[in-house]
Design an enzyme around this catalytic site. Sequence first.
Site, PDB file in Angstrom:
ATOM      1  N   HIS A  79       0.858  -1.182   0.000  1.00  0.00           N
ATOM      2  CA  HIS A  79       0.000   0.000   0.000  1.00  0.00           C
ATOM      3  C   HIS A  79       0.895   1.234   0.000  1.00  0.00           C
ATOM      4  O   HIS A  79       1.502   1.571   1.016  1.00  0.00           O
ATOM      5  CB  HIS A  79      -0.939  -0.013   1.219  1.00  0.00           C
ATOM      6  CG  HIS A  79      -1.693  -1.299   1.298  1.00  0.00           C
ATOM      7  ND1 HIS A  79      -2.730  -1.591   0.450  1.00  0.00           N
ATOM      8  CD2 HIS A  79      -1.514  -2.396   2.061  1.00  0.00           C
ATOM      9  CE1 HIS A  79      -3.174  -2.800   0.702  1.00  0.00           C
ATOM     10  NE2 HIS A  79      -2.455  -3.316   1.681  1.00  0.00           N
TER      11      HIS A  79
ATOM     12  N   HIS B  80       1.674  14.265 -12.360  1.00  0.00           N
ATOM     13  CA  HIS B  80       2.150  13.109 -13.128  1.00  0.00           C
ATOM     14  C   HIS B  80       3.288  13.658 -13.994  1.00  0.00           C
ATOM     15  O   HIS B  80       3.066  14.160 -15.090  1.00  0.00           O
ATOM     16  CB  HIS B  80       1.018  12.538 -13.988  1.00  0.00           C
ATOM     17  CG  HIS B  80       1.497  11.542 -14.996  1.00  0.00           C
ATOM     18  ND1 HIS B  80       2.084  10.350 -14.650  1.00  0.00           N
ATOM     19  CD2 HIS B  80       1.502  11.569 -16.356  1.00  0.00           C
ATOM     20  CE1 HIS B  80       2.420   9.691 -15.745  1.00  0.00           C
ATOM     21  NE2 HIS B  80       2.084  10.415 -16.797  1.00  0.00           N
TER      22      HIS B  80
HETATM   23  P1  NAD Z   1      -1.031   9.474 -30.700  1.00  0.00           P
HETATM   24  O1  NAD Z   1      -0.406  10.533 -31.517  1.00  0.00           O
HETATM   25  O2  NAD Z   1      -0.808   8.034 -31.073  1.00  0.00           O
HETATM   26  O3  NAD Z   1      -2.633   9.702 -30.702  1.00  0.00           O
HETATM   27  C1  NAD Z   1      -3.229  10.940 -30.596  1.00  0.00           C
HETATM   28  C2  NAD Z   1      -4.517  10.891 -31.398  1.00  0.00           C
HETATM   29  O4  NAD Z   1      -5.223  12.099 -31.179  1.00  0.00           O
HETATM   30  C3  NAD Z   1      -4.302  10.753 -32.915  1.00  0.00           C
HETATM   31  O5  NAD Z   1      -5.025   9.641 -33.400  1.00  0.00           O
HETATM   32  C4  NAD Z   1      -4.828  12.070 -33.462  1.00  0.00           C
HETATM   33  O6  NAD Z   1      -5.404  11.943 -34.755  1.00  0.00           O
HETATM   34  C5  NAD Z   1      -5.864  12.428 -32.398  1.00  0.00           C
HETATM   35  N1  NAD Z   1      -6.240  13.837 -32.410  1.00  0.00           N
HETATM   36  C6  NAD Z   1      -5.435  14.941 -32.499  1.00  0.00           C
HETATM   37  N2  NAD Z   1      -6.158  16.059 -32.495  1.00  0.00           N
HETATM   38  C7  NAD Z   1      -7.457  15.674 -32.377  1.00  0.00           C
HETATM   39  C8  NAD Z   1      -8.680  16.392 -32.307  1.00  0.00           C
HETATM   40  N3  NAD Z   1      -8.704  17.729 -32.373  1.00  0.00           N
HETATM   41  N4  NAD Z   1      -9.813  15.683 -32.197  1.00  0.00           N
HETATM   42  C9  NAD Z   1      -9.793  14.325 -32.136  1.00  0.00           C
HETATM   43  N5  NAD Z   1      -8.662  13.604 -32.198  1.00  0.00           N
HETATM   44  C10 NAD Z   1      -7.520  14.273 -32.322  1.00  0.00           C
HETATM   45  O7  NAD Z   1      -0.600   9.735 -29.202  1.00  0.00           O
HETATM   46  P2  NAD Z   1      -0.656   8.685 -27.977  1.00  0.00           P
HETATM   47  O8  NAD Z   1       0.649   7.981 -27.873  1.00  0.00           O
HETATM   48  O9  NAD Z   1      -1.907   7.887 -28.080  1.00  0.00           O
HETATM   49  O10 NAD Z   1      -0.748   9.694 -26.742  1.00  0.00           O
HETATM   50  C11 NAD Z   1      -1.917  10.429 -26.504  1.00  0.00           C
HETATM   51  C12 NAD Z   1      -1.743  11.303 -25.276  1.00  0.00           C
HETATM   52  O11 NAD Z   1      -1.660  10.472 -24.099  1.00  0.00           O
HETATM   53  C13 NAD Z   1      -0.465  12.142 -25.276  1.00  0.00           C
HETATM   54  O12 NAD Z   1      -0.745  13.427 -24.763  1.00  0.00           O
HETATM   55  C14 NAD Z   1       0.457  11.387 -24.341  1.00  0.00           C
HETATM   56  O13 NAD Z   1       1.427  12.224 -23.766  1.00  0.00           O
HETATM   57  C15 NAD Z   1      -0.556  10.921 -23.326  1.00  0.00           C
HETATM   58  N6  NAD Z   1      -0.098   9.848 -22.410  1.00  0.00           N
HETATM   59  C16 NAD Z   1      -0.513   9.949 -21.132  1.00  0.00           C
HETATM   60  C17 NAD Z   1      -0.121   9.009 -20.190  1.00  0.00           C
HETATM   61  C18 NAD Z   1      -0.583   9.157 -18.756  1.00  0.00           C
HETATM   62  O14 NAD Z   1      -0.051   8.516 -17.832  1.00  0.00           O
HETATM   63  N7  NAD Z   1      -1.587   9.978 -18.518  1.00  0.00           N
HETATM   64  C19 NAD Z   1       0.700   7.931 -20.573  1.00  0.00           C
HETATM   65  C20 NAD Z   1       1.089   7.843 -21.918  1.00  0.00           C
HETATM   66  C21 NAD Z   1       0.691   8.824 -22.830  1.00  0.00           C
END
Ligand code: NAD
Length: 315
Positions: free
Chosen positions: A170, A177
Site C-alpha cells: 500500500h 504526473h
Molecule cells: P497518438 O499521436 O498516437 O494519438 C493521438 C490521437 O489524437 C491521434 O489519433 C490524433 O489523430 C488524435 N487527435 C489529435 N487532435 C485531435 C482532435 N482535435 N480531435 C480528435 N482527435 C484528435 O498519441 P498517444 O501515444 O496515443 O498519446 C496520446 C496522449 O496520451 C499524449 O498526450 C500522451 O502524452 C498521453 N499519455 C498519457 C499518459 C498518462 O499517464 N496519462 C501515458 C502515456 C501517454
Amino acid sequence: MKDNRKVVIVGTGFVGMSYAYALLNQNACDELVLIDIDKKRAEGEAMDLNHGLAFSGSHMRIYAGDYSDCSDADIVAIAAGVAQKPGESRIDLLQRNTAVFNTIVGPVVKSGFNGIFLIATNPVDIMAHVTKTLSSFDRSKVIGTGTTLDSARLRYLLGEYFKVDPRNVHAFVMGEHGDSEFIPWSQAYIATKPVMQICAESKGRYCSDNMKAITQEVKNAAQRIIEAKKATYYGIGMAMVRITKAIFGDESSVLTVSTMLDGEYGRHGVYAGVPCIVGRKGVEGIIELSLTDEEMEQFNKSCDILEEAYSGIKF
Ligand code: NAD
C-alpha cells in the site's frame, strides 16, 4: 443505472486504442464509440476490434462515431493530443493541446453529455483542469489519470524488492504526473507495517537507500520506455480500464487519480494526483494522508508547478 455501459474514446492513437483493447478483453463496457479527427483511422480501428469479437467473451458494440454519440455516454475518455515539437516549450505544447481540447470538450458538452470525463492526454493534471474549465462540470466528474500508473509501478517495484504480492503493498505516488511527483514514504506499507520500519528493523537486509533508487526508477519509467519504444501506452490503457471499472462497479476504490483540490491538503483550485475514492459518481472523496512536513513541502512544490503552468494558458 442503465444496463448499457457506454464509453466514448476521443483520440484513437496508441493510448486510446490500448484502452479500447483492454476494455474489450476485460469486458469492461457494452458499447464503445471511437472518435478521432482522422475519421478513417477511427473506422479502421473499429473494424479491427470488431473482427476480434468472435474470439472474445464480450458482446461489445464497437463503432466509429461522432460527438452526438456522447449524449448518453457514461464516460468520455480523451486521449487526443499533439506531440511536442523539437524545441517547443511546455507552455506552447499546453497551448496547442488546449486548442485541441477546445474542439473536443465543447461538442461533447453540447451533445447533452452528463457523465464522467476521463482524461489521459499529457500534461494530464493540467489537461484535466482545462477540461473542467471548458465543461464547467463538477470537479467530481472530471478525472485525470493522474499518478494511477505511477502508483502501480511503485507497488510492483516494492513487491519485487520485498518479495511480496503488489496487492499487499500500500503505497502511492502523489502530485504532478511528471517531474515533480513524489512518494510519501511515511505512508508506504507492506500489509499494515510501515516500509520505513521494515527497513529500520531489517539489520541492513533492506535499506532505505534502496527506496531512493525505487523512487528514481518510478520517476524514470516512462522516459526509459519512450527511449526504448518511443511511446508508452499499454500500462496507461490498463490504468484507464481500472478507473473505468471502479466507476461502473461503483467500487469506492482508492486510486491516485488527478482531481481538483478544494481545501484538501490546504490547496484550492489545482488538479493533482492524490488518493481518491472512485465510484459511480466519479471522485466521491479525497483521502488526506498524514504527510510529514517534508512530504507536505514536496506536495506544495508540485502543486505550485501545476498552478503556474495552468495560469499561463490563454483561453
Ligand atoms: P497518438 O499521436 O498516437 O494519438 C493521438 C490521437 O489524437 C491521434 O489519433 C490524433 O489523430 C488524435 N487527435 C489529435 N487532435 C485531435 C482532435 N482535435 N480531435 C480528435 N482527435 C484528435 O498519441 P498517444 O501515444 O496515443 O498519446 C496520446 C496522449 O496520451 C499524449 O498526450 C500522451 O502524452 C498521453 N499519455 C498519457 C499518459 C498518462 O499517464 N496519462 C501515458 C502515456 C501517454
